[in-house]
Enzyme design. Sequence first.
Site: not given
Length: 459
Positions: A231, A265
Site C-alpha cells: 500500500e 495516504c
Amino acid sequence: MTQPAAISRNPATGEEIARYPYQDAAALDASLACAQRGFEAWSQFSVEARAETLLRMAKALRANAEAMARMTTSEMGMPISQSRGEIEKCAKLCEWYAEHGPAMLADEPTLVEEDKAVVAYLPLGPVLAVMPWNFPVWQVMRGAVPIIFGGNSYVLKHAPNVMGGARLLGAAWAEAGLPEGVFEVINVEPPLVSVAIADPRIAMVAVTGSVGAGAAIASQAGAALKKCVLELGGSDPFIVLADADLDAAVKAAVASRFNNAGQVCIAAKRIILEAPIADAFTERFVAAVSALQIGDPQADSTYVGPMARFDLRDELDGQVQATLAEGATLLLGGHKLEGEGNYYAPTVLADVTPDMTSFRKEIFGPVASLIVAKDAEHAVELANDSEFGLGGALWTTDLAKAQKLARRIVSGAVFINGFTASDPRVPIGGVKKSGYGRELSHFGLREFLNVQTIWRDRR
C-alpha cells in the site's frame, strides 16, 4: 563511538524523546528465530482460541488507550483527539475479526461433485511488515490483526521515529496473552531489512510506505520468490459535481484533507470541482479551512498539529512554492509557521492544472489543490490523470450517474457522497503506483494464507 539508534523526536517542540539502539545481525537472527517458534506454536491454536485472544487485545488497547495515544501524539504530532480515536478504531477491528473471522477461515466448498474437494485457508509463517509513522498504531493493526488471526506470526519493522509506540503495542499484545514471538518488533537499519526479507523463515512481506520504498522491497522479495502486499502513495481525487450538496461536500473535503495534518495516504489531495459550483465551493472551503484550530497536539481543541518530520515539511514547502511558480493561485497559507515546532500553515491552492507539481506529485501535508473541470466527463479524466490509484470520492445527488462514473475512476476504492476511509468490512489497497494486494475484510485475511485444495478420491 555512539551506537546507531532510531531517534524519537517530538515534532511540536523539536526535543528528543528517546533513542532506541539498532539491532545487529545476531539480534535480528534471534528475533526471527523467536517469530518462527511463535508461529509454530500459534498456528496450532484453534480458531476459537485466536478469536478470544483478539477480544482480550481489544480490552488491552482500551485499558492502555491514553498512554498509547499520548505516545503517538508525542512521537509524530497527531492531535490527541485523533490519536485516541485511532486506538478505539483498533479495538473495534479486533472485535470485528473475532466475530466474523472464523467464518472466513472455514473450509470452502467447490463445484467438485459429492463435496470431494474443499479449499482450506492455512497459515504460512512469519510475515515481515515494514510500516510507516503516519498512523503508527492503525497501520500496524489493520495488517497485524488478520495476519495473526490467520495463524501467522507478525514481524514489525516500524518507522524509526515511532519506536516507542511500537513497544507499547507489543506490550498490549503480551497483556492479551499472545504467545511470545507472534508479534515480534525488530529495530534494524535498511541493510538488515534486506537480510530479513531474504531469510527463509520470512514467508511474506507487507509494506505501507512510499513508492520508492515499496519498489525496493518488492524487488528484494521478488528475488527471494516471496509474495508482497503493497500500500503505497496516493493522490486521491475528490470530485464535486454541480448537483452536489455543497455544505456536506465542503465539510467532508476539509476533514479528508486536513485530518492528521494531511499526512494520510487516502486523503483528498486533488479536489476537482465542476465549473458551475467551483466558486461557491472554493469560498466555503477556504472559510472552513481558515477556522481550523492549529496548535499543541496534546490539547483537545487542536485539529491541525505539527508535521511529523522537519525534512518532510521542507519537502512540502518546496512542492508548494514550485506549484505557485507554475501558475497556481495561493488562497490561504503557503508557508512554514514561525516559532517552535514543525508546523505548516493549512494551505489552499487554486487554479491548479495537470502540469503542476501539486497535481502530479503526492502532497503529504496540510495542502489542498483545487482543480476546475468543465463537466463530469472532464472530472473523471482529471481524476485518472495520475500515476496513483489508491482511493477517491465522488459527490453528486444523481446516484445512478454516480454508480456509472465510479466504475470509470481507476482506483482501489471510490466513496460516493463520503470520503475515503479504511474499514474492516471492505478491502483497502491500490492500483498503478499505489501498490497491489489488499488489506482488511476477508481479502486482507486470505492474502496472507496458503489457499490449499484438498481433494479426496480423484482417480
